[in-house]
Write a protein that holds these residues in place. Structure first.
Motif, PDB file in Angstrom:
ATOM      1  N   THR A  53       0.720  -0.998   0.094  1.00 26.92           N
ATOM      2  CA  THR A  53      -0.118  -0.320  -0.576  1.00 26.92           C
ATOM      3  C   THR A  53       0.678   1.075  -0.031  1.00 26.92           C
ATOM      4  OG1 THR A  53      -0.034   0.290   2.137  1.00 26.92           O
ATOM      5  CG2 THR A  53      -2.330  -1.204   0.645  1.00 26.92           C
ATOM      6  N   ASP A  54       2.025   1.030  -0.550  1.00 20.51           N
ATOM      7  CA  ASP A  54       2.937   2.460  -0.900  1.00 20.51           C
ATOM      8  C   ASP A  54       2.543   3.057  -1.673  1.00 20.51           C
ATOM      9  OD1 ASP A  54       4.801   0.843  -1.236  1.00 20.51           O
ATOM     10  OD2 ASP A  54       5.811   1.234  -0.492  1.00 20.51           O
ATOM     11  N   PHE A  55       1.741   2.647  -2.606  1.00 16.84           N
ATOM     12  CA  PHE A  55       2.256   3.273  -3.867  1.00 16.84           C
ATOM     13  C   PHE A  55       3.584   3.105  -4.305  1.00 16.84           C
ATOM     14  CE2 PHE A  55      -1.502   6.003  -2.410  1.00 16.84           C
ATOM     15  CZ  PHE A  55      -1.439   6.310  -4.191  1.00 16.84           C
ATOM     16  N   SER A  56       4.120   1.399  -4.885  1.00 16.76           N
ATOM     17  CA  SER A  56       4.970   0.487  -5.492  1.00 16.76           C
ATOM     18  C   SER A  56       5.440   0.531  -6.740  1.00 16.76           C
ATOM     19  CB  SER A  56       5.633   0.091  -3.717  1.00 16.76           C
ATOM     20  OG  SER A  56       4.948  -1.061  -4.213  1.00 16.76           O
ATOM     21  N   GLY A  57       4.965   1.360  -7.662  1.00 20.77           N
ATOM     22  CA  GLY A  57       4.669   1.773  -9.046  1.00 20.77           C
ATOM     23  C   GLY A  57       4.026  -0.188  -9.665  1.00 20.77           C
ATOM     24  N   PRO A  58       4.254  -0.044 -10.831  1.00 20.84           N
ATOM     25  CA  PRO A  58       3.423  -1.091 -11.326  1.00 20.84           C
ATOM     26  C   PRO A  58       3.764  -2.590 -11.444  1.00 20.84           C
ATOM     27  CG  PRO A  58       5.264  -0.130 -13.136  1.00 20.84           C
ATOM     28  CD  PRO A  58       5.021   0.289 -11.527  1.00 20.84           C
ATOM     29  N   LEU A  59       4.669  -3.287 -10.892  1.00 23.57           N
ATOM     30  CA  LEU A  59       4.882  -4.370 -10.234  1.00 23.57           C
ATOM     31  C   LEU A  59       3.804  -4.497  -8.899  1.00 23.57           C
ATOM     32  CD1 LEU A  59       9.052  -4.199 -10.610  1.00 23.57           C
ATOM     33  CD2 LEU A  59       6.877  -6.123 -11.617  1.00 23.57           C
ATOM     34  N   ALA A  60       3.174  -3.413  -8.222  1.00 21.95           N
ATOM     35  CA  ALA A  60       2.651  -3.747  -7.007  1.00 21.95           C
ATOM     36  C   ALA A  60       1.032  -4.363  -7.965  1.00 21.95           C
ATOM     37  CB  ALA A  60       2.708  -3.081  -6.261  1.00 21.95           C
ATOM     38  N   GLY A  61       1.007  -3.403  -8.331  1.00 21.26           N
ATOM     39  CA  GLY A  61       0.252  -3.824  -9.119  1.00 21.26           C
ATOM     40  C   GLY A  61      -0.898  -5.132  -9.822  1.00 21.26           C
ATOM     41  N   MET A  62       0.725  -5.108 -10.529  1.00 18.61           N
ATOM     42  CA  MET A  62       0.743  -6.805 -11.844  1.00 18.61           C
ATOM     43  C   MET A  62       0.519  -7.624 -10.028  1.00 18.61           C
ATOM     44  SD  MET A  62       3.559  -5.739 -14.124  1.00 18.61           S
ATOM     45  CE  MET A  62       3.522  -4.930 -15.778  1.00 18.61           C
ATOM     46  N   LEU A  63       1.022  -7.736  -9.474  1.00 18.39           N
ATOM     47  CA  LEU A  63       1.178  -9.124  -8.321  1.00 18.39           C
ATOM     48  C   LEU A  63      -0.131  -8.912  -7.697  1.00 18.39           C
ATOM     49  CD1 LEU A  63       2.157 -10.406  -6.740  1.00 18.39           C
ATOM     50  CD2 LEU A  63       2.737  -8.619  -5.295  1.00 18.39           C
ATOM     51  N   GLY A  73      12.703  -4.912  -1.851  1.00 15.61           N
ATOM     52  CA  GLY A  73      12.298  -3.133  -1.976  1.00 15.61           C
ATOM     53  C   GLY A  73      12.483  -2.956  -3.118  1.00 15.61           C
ATOM     54  N   ASP A  74      12.762  -4.095  -4.076  1.00 18.11           N
ATOM     55  CA  ASP A  74      13.470  -3.780  -5.687  1.00 18.11           C
ATOM     56  C   ASP A  74      11.968  -3.392  -6.487  1.00 18.11           C
ATOM     57  OD1 ASP A  74      15.349  -4.131  -5.978  1.00 18.11           O
ATOM     58  OD2 ASP A  74      15.360  -6.620  -6.059  1.00 18.11           O
ATOM     59  N   ARG A  75      11.644  -1.955  -7.382  1.00 16.33           N
ATOM     60  CA  ARG A  75      10.079  -1.338  -7.698  1.00 16.33           C
ATOM     61  C   ARG A  75      11.064  -1.228  -9.990  1.00 16.33           C
ATOM     62  NH1 ARG A  75       9.247  -3.203  -3.692  1.00 16.33           N
ATOM     63  NH2 ARG A  75       8.464  -1.631  -2.108  1.00 16.33           N
TER      64      ARG A  75
END
Length: 200
Positions: free
Chosen positions: A73-83, A152-154
């Motif tokens: 939930t920290d707006f960590s980029g498109p990979l978070a949405g993809m996951l 922590g990779d984005r």
């Protein structure tokens, strides 16, 4: 559609900082929000459509499509949405399109599927630049993506390289223009207004 069942996802979960914080997916174009233009083009190419959104979820829900927020939930980029989408999709394969690339190809899904060969992921390339947010991914990548984000990779392109994703070439750079600023939005609106006048 000749390929196996594929889920589609619109990535609308970012902060839109270059758009002054306005939710890009909800910007109005020709009487409809931007995400709806994406949905209209993507929906015929897939068997299920989801929307990844972290803000204004009630508005997105009016579309009738399932809304999937990020797990991280920290707006960590498109990979978070993809996951998040990979974990919720009903099909083994998922294609992703960001909410700010309205001119993406109408054969995006078919071509990514055809040219992925034996890879577990494929992404669009316009012969000049890679566009890894327009990608096809298999749900078996979930553990590797979880581990990558936990470290922590984005960087999306680095992850694509790590999993040996296949670049699929679409020789039309304009198809992947993304609307990051109000100026780019106005330019796109004007272009489409001209096209409408020509076809009227």
């Amino acid at each position: 559609m000749t390929h196996q069942k594929i889920s589609g996802a619109i990535l609308a979960g970012g902060l839109s900082t270059r758009m002054g914080g306005n939710d890009k997916g909800l910007l109005q174009f020709n009487g409809a929000p931007l995400y709806q233009h994406i949905a209209t083009k993507l929906q015929p190419q897939v068997h299920e459509l989801l929307i990844n959104a972290n803000r204004n979820q009630g508005i997105y829900q009016q579309s009738g499509y399932p809304i999937i927020p990020d797990i991280i939930t920290d707006f960590s980029g498109p990979l978070a949405g993809m996951l998040a989408v990979l974990k919720n999709a009903i099909n083994e394969w998922v294609v992703f399109v960001p909410c700010d690339v309205p001119d993406f190809p109408e054969d995006l899904v078919a071509k990514l599927w055809h040219y992925k060969q034996h890879a577990w992921a494929a992404y669009a390339h316009d012969c000049e630049r890679a566009h890894p947010t327009l990608a096809l991914m298999h749900r078996s990548l979930i553990p590797r993506l979880e581990s990558y984000l936990a470290l922590g990779d984005r960087k999306l392109m680095f992850f694509m390289q790590m999993i040996k994703a296949k670049a699929v070439y679409f020789p039309d750079p304009h198809a992947f223009n993304n609307l990051n600023t109000p100026e780019e939005c106005h330019h796109w609106k004007y272009q489409h207004w001209e096209l409408l006048q020509e076809t009227a």
